[in-house]
Write a protein that holds these residues in place. Sequence first.
Motif, PDB file in Angstrom:
ATOM      1  N   LYS A  63      31.887 -14.658  63.295  1.00 48.86           N
ATOM      2  CA  LYS A  63      32.212 -14.840  61.889  1.00 48.86           C
ATOM      3  C   LYS A  63      31.245 -13.973  61.097  1.00 48.86           C
ATOM      4  O   LYS A  63      30.037 -14.165  61.159  1.00 48.86           O
ATOM      5  CB  LYS A  63      32.076 -16.309  61.487  1.00 48.86           C
ATOM      6  N   ASP A  64      31.780 -12.995  60.373  1.00 45.29           N
ATOM      7  CA  ASP A  64      30.961 -12.039  59.628  1.00 45.29           C
ATOM      8  C   ASP A  64      30.428 -12.705  58.360  1.00 45.29           C
ATOM      9  O   ASP A  64      31.173 -12.990  57.435  1.00 45.29           O
ATOM     10  CB  ASP A  64      31.794 -10.816  59.277  1.00 45.29           C
ATOM     11  N   LEU A  65      29.125 -12.952  58.342  1.00 44.25           N
ATOM     12  CA  LEU A  65      28.472 -13.528  57.173  1.00 44.25           C
ATOM     13  C   LEU A  65      27.486 -12.533  56.565  1.00 44.25           C
ATOM     14  O   LEU A  65      26.489 -12.921  55.976  1.00 44.25           O
ATOM     15  CB  LEU A  65      27.752 -14.832  57.551  1.00 44.25           C
ATOM     16  N   GLY A  66      27.753 -11.263  56.734  1.00 45.21           N
ATOM     17  CA  GLY A  66      26.892 -10.235  56.157  1.00 45.21           C
ATOM     18  C   GLY A  66      26.258  -9.317  57.179  1.00 45.21           C
ATOM     19  O   GLY A  66      25.692  -8.295  56.823  1.00 45.21           O
ATOM     20  N   SER A  67      26.336  -9.642  58.444  1.00 40.07           N
ATOM     21  CA  SER A  67      25.849  -8.767  59.511  1.00 40.07           C
ATOM     22  C   SER A  67      27.015  -8.461  60.435  1.00 40.07           C
ATOM     23  O   SER A  67      27.887  -9.300  60.654  1.00 40.07           O
ATOM     24  CB  SER A  67      24.735  -9.437  60.315  1.00 40.07           C
TER      25      SER A  67
END
Length: 133
Positions: A63-67
């Motif tokens: 899940k892409d949370l900024g990285s």
Amino acid sequence: KAPGMGMGMAPPAPPGGNSQRIDPAQIPRPPHDPHSEVVQYDSRSQQGSAVHPPAATSSFVAKDLGSCSPRYMRSTMSTIPNSGDLLSSSGMPLTIIVQPLAMPHPEEEPIQVVDNGDVGPVRCGRCKAYMNP
């Protein structure tokens, strides 16, 4: 051309069995269970700090949370030394493996794409390089 030397094949071993080649069957490999549990991987913690990636051999849903997902970019070190001296004294290589066309897990959300419209992507006025918004 010698027989058996086409299409990327290795040369035959010298007679006598004194071969210096590496036997792939003797290379240790991490265990891989295709039926193992799928790991849920969030690229950042709830506090916003980076999280260590799952093992490269594990099955995970990122899940892409900024990285970036480790499916697309993975480093040989999970913690980067803060100086070149520390990196060289560690003796460990620092490499980034980039796979921009890796297939996502079926349960992952699609990669977010920025649409800049008719203007196009933001560019540097001096060197015309593209900037990441």
